[in-house]
Write an enzyme that holds these catalytic residues in place. Structure first.
Site, PDB file in Angstrom:
ATOM      1  N   GLN A  77     -15.181   3.616  -7.017  1.00 38.64           N
ATOM      2  CA  GLN A  77     -14.822   2.426  -6.236  1.00 38.64           C
ATOM      3  C   GLN A  77     -13.223   2.564  -6.014  1.00 38.64           C
ATOM      4  OE1 GLN A  77     -16.205  -1.531  -8.410  1.00 38.64           O
ATOM      5  NE2 GLN A  77     -16.515   0.001  -9.637  1.00 38.64           N
ATOM      6  N   ASN A  78     -12.766   3.520  -6.592  1.00 42.01           N
ATOM      7  CA  ASN A  78     -11.325   3.895  -6.343  1.00 42.01           C
ATOM      8  C   ASN A  78     -10.853   4.411  -5.146  1.00 42.01           C
ATOM      9  OD1 ASN A  78     -11.410   2.998  -9.181  1.00 42.01           O
ATOM     10  ND2 ASN A  78     -10.973   5.137  -9.860  1.00 42.01           N
TER      11      ASN A  78
ATOM     12  N   ASP B 241      -7.956   5.855  -4.883  1.00 37.77           N
ATOM     13  CA  ASP B 241      -6.851   6.750  -5.192  1.00 37.77           C
ATOM     14  C   ASP B 241      -6.619   8.239  -4.923  1.00 37.77           C
ATOM     15  OD1 ASP B 241      -7.414   6.129  -8.544  1.00 37.77           O
ATOM     16  OD2 ASP B 241      -8.286   7.670  -7.280  1.00 37.77           O
TER      17      ASP B 241
ATOM     18  N   HIS C 232     -14.959   1.989  -1.431  1.00 37.79           N
ATOM     19  CA  HIS C 232     -13.769   1.211  -1.098  1.00 37.79           C
ATOM     20  C   HIS C 232     -13.102   1.969  -0.230  1.00 37.79           C
ATOM     21  CE1 HIS C 232     -15.128  -1.581  -4.607  1.00 37.79           C
ATOM     22  NE2 HIS C 232     -15.908  -1.701  -3.709  1.00 37.79           N
TER      23      HIS C 232
ATOM     24  N   PRO D 186     -13.090   0.858 -23.043  1.00 38.15           N
ATOM     25  CA  PRO D 186     -12.439   0.263 -24.197  1.00 38.15           C
ATOM     26  C   PRO D 186     -12.750  -1.485 -24.379  1.00 38.15           C
ATOM     27  CG  PRO D 186     -10.656   0.626 -22.714  1.00 38.15           C
ATOM     28  CD  PRO D 186     -12.013   1.036 -21.936  1.00 38.15           C
TER      29      PRO D 186
ATOM     30  N   TYR E 281       0.952  -1.097  -0.058  1.00 34.83           N
ATOM     31  CA  TYR E 281       0.075  -0.215  -0.006  1.00 34.83           C
ATOM     32  C   TYR E 281       0.749   1.202  -0.033  1.00 34.83           C
ATOM     33  CZ  TYR E 281      -4.218  -2.656   0.229  1.00 34.83           C
ATOM     34  OH  TYR E 281      -5.198  -3.533  -0.133  1.00 34.83           O
TER      35      TYR E 281
HETATM   36  N1  APR Z   1     -10.698   3.946 -19.747  1.00 37.12           N
HETATM   37  C1  APR Z   1     -11.759   3.477 -19.245  1.00 37.12           C
HETATM   38  N2  APR Z   1     -11.700   2.191 -18.869  1.00 37.12           N
HETATM   39  C2  APR Z   1     -10.755   1.654 -19.022  1.00 37.12           C
HETATM   40  C3  APR Z   1      -9.519   2.062 -19.250  1.00 37.12           C
HETATM   41  C4  APR Z   1      -9.523   3.363 -19.608  1.00 37.12           C
HETATM   42  N3  APR Z   1      -8.332   4.106 -20.231  1.00 37.12           N
HETATM   43  N4  APR Z   1      -8.343   1.173 -19.181  1.00 37.12           N
HETATM   44  C5  APR Z   1      -9.042   0.049 -18.760  1.00 37.12           C
HETATM   45  N5  APR Z   1     -10.398   0.178 -18.564  1.00 37.12           N
HETATM   46  C6  APR Z   1     -11.422  -0.734 -18.000  1.00 37.12           C
HETATM   47  C7  APR Z   1     -11.053  -2.409 -18.214  1.00 37.12           C
HETATM   48  O1  APR Z   1     -11.282  -2.742 -19.676  1.00 37.12           O
HETATM   49  C8  APR Z   1     -11.839  -2.861 -17.070  1.00 37.12           C
HETATM   50  O2  APR Z   1     -13.146  -3.302 -17.446  1.00 37.12           O
HETATM   51  O3  APR Z   1     -11.306  -0.662 -16.795  1.00 37.12           O
HETATM   52  C9  APR Z   1     -11.761  -1.716 -16.311  1.00 37.12           C
HETATM   53  C10 APR Z   1     -10.959  -1.994 -14.961  1.00 37.12           C
HETATM   54  O4  APR Z   1     -11.382  -3.236 -14.116  1.00 37.12           O
HETATM   55  P1  APR Z   1     -10.801  -3.702 -12.792  1.00 37.12           P
HETATM   56  O5  APR Z   1      -9.211  -3.738 -13.105  1.00 37.12           O
HETATM   57  O6  APR Z   1     -11.341  -5.145 -12.610  1.00 37.12           O
HETATM   58  O7  APR Z   1     -10.941  -2.650 -11.756  1.00 37.12           O
HETATM   59  P2  APR Z   1     -12.450  -2.335 -11.055  1.00 37.12           P
HETATM   60  O8  APR Z   1     -13.533  -2.711 -11.775  1.00 37.12           O
HETATM   61  O9  APR Z   1     -12.511  -0.818 -10.528  1.00 37.12           O
HETATM   62  O10 APR Z   1     -12.269  -3.447  -9.714  1.00 37.12           O
HETATM   63  C11 APR Z   1     -13.401  -3.013  -8.722  1.00 37.12           C
HETATM   64  O11 APR Z   1     -12.214  -4.733  -7.326  1.00 37.12           O
HETATM   65  O12 APR Z   1     -10.074  -5.201  -6.907  1.00 37.12           O
HETATM   66  C12 APR Z   1     -10.999  -4.709  -6.243  1.00 37.12           C
HETATM   67  O13 APR Z   1     -11.327  -3.154  -4.664  1.00 37.12           O
HETATM   68  C13 APR Z   1     -10.835  -3.337  -6.207  1.00 37.12           C
HETATM   69  O14 APR Z   1     -12.126  -1.246  -6.359  1.00 37.12           O
HETATM   70  C14 APR Z   1     -11.908  -2.514  -6.809  1.00 37.12           C
HETATM   71  C15 APR Z   1     -12.715  -3.299  -7.427  1.00 37.12           C
END
Ligand code: APR
Length: 246
Positions: A104-105, A107, A122, A218, A69
């Site tokens: 959900q971020n 950051d 989160h 995307p 972290y």
């Molecule tokens: N713009 C838009 N979407 C994008 C981009 C971009 N530049 N780059 C990637 N993506 C999309 C990907 O295609 C994917 O569907 O963003 C998504 C990211 O998915 P994850 O990595 O699974 O993240 P997220 O959905 O936020 O995860 C949810 O899971 O791990 C836990 O707590 C953590 O908050 C997180 C939760």
């Protein structure tokens, strides 16, 4: 860029009285922040979620998890919000009464871009909290430095203030997010795989309550079937294109 879908969602935006936006890691990808589930580069391609994002994992290896972290915090200190974050903050500025941003971020990039009242489902990576229920001796400001820091009275450990797998979301925040989903006319789902609940369930909630749902991503996500429109593009390109003139 699929101009027909963009025009369609712009039309919905024009007539929407209430707009809710749900964001995920993808909205920060163009700032240089890794997402979670991307092959090879995603955090969960490099680490096991059960090791790094559960209470058990932290209790088993507190230093390893704390260092991870801290590494993410250091990375975030070196990046900037992108045009996607900025477009959402600007839109909120122009339409404060109509808009709810749910993320959900952990950051803090939405807030650094100027968004206010962000519903952080989160938690926040820059906030520490006690692992065990604090005793009278537990004062975060007096924690003994370490990886992780601990209480000098009882040894209680500090942990990142994020929601780990198996943990409940902050009650008031989730309630507010669910309310925003129920009352919105349009929900934009931006940069999430839609794999984690209850966050992903907000899109279904909005649709069931009669809202239009549009996904900006995307790639395909688990919420494509919930969406009425799919904008296949990145957040930093699609959000300014969609929101700038609205
Ligand atoms: N713009 C838009 N979407 C994008 C981009 C971009 N530049 N780059 C990637 N993506 C999309 C990907 O295609 C994917 O569907 O963003 C998504 C990211 O998915 P994850 O990595 O699974 O993240 P997220 O959905 O936020 O995860 C949810 O899971 O791990 C836990 O707590 C953590 O908050 C997180 C939760």
């Amino acid at each position: 860029m699929d101009t027909a879908s963009l025009a369609q969602v712009r039309g919905w935006l024009q007539y929407a009285r209430r707009i809710a936006v749900l964001t995920g890691a993808g909205v920060s990808a163009e700032s240089g922040v890794p997402t979670f589930r991307k092959a090879q580069t995603g955090y969960w391609a490099q680490f096991r979620p059960e090791d790094m994002a559960t209470e058990e994992g932290f209790r088993a290896h507190p230093r390893r998890v704390w260092d991870w972290y801290q590494h993410r915090r250091d990375l975030l200190a070196g990046v900037q919000p992108n045009a996607g974050h900025a477009a959402l903050a600007d839109f909120q500025c122009r339409h404060p009464e109509q808009f709810t941003l749910i993320t959900q971020n952990v950051d803090g990039l939405h807030q650094r871009a100027g968004s206010t009242g962000v519903l952080c489902l989160h938690g926040d990576i820059f906030v520490d909290c006690w692992l065990d229920s604090p005793r009278t001796c537990c004062h975060i400001d007096h924690a003994v430095a370490g990886r992780p820091p601990c209480c000098d009275g009882c040894g209680n450990l500090l942990r990142p203030g994020v929601v780990w797998f198996g943990e409940p979301l902050p009650y008031v925040t989730l309630q507010a997010a669910q309310k925003a989903a129920r009352v919105c006319d349009l929900m934009l789902v931006v940069g999430t795989a839609g794999a984690v609940y209850p966050a992903a369930g907000l899109a279904q909630l909005a649709r069931q309550a009669g809202a239009r749902v549009a996904s900006i991503n995307p790639a395909a996500s688990a919420l494509d079937d919930v969406a009425h429109a799919l904008l296949r593009g990145t957040a930093a390109h699609m959000l300014p294109a969609l929101l700038a003139a609205a």
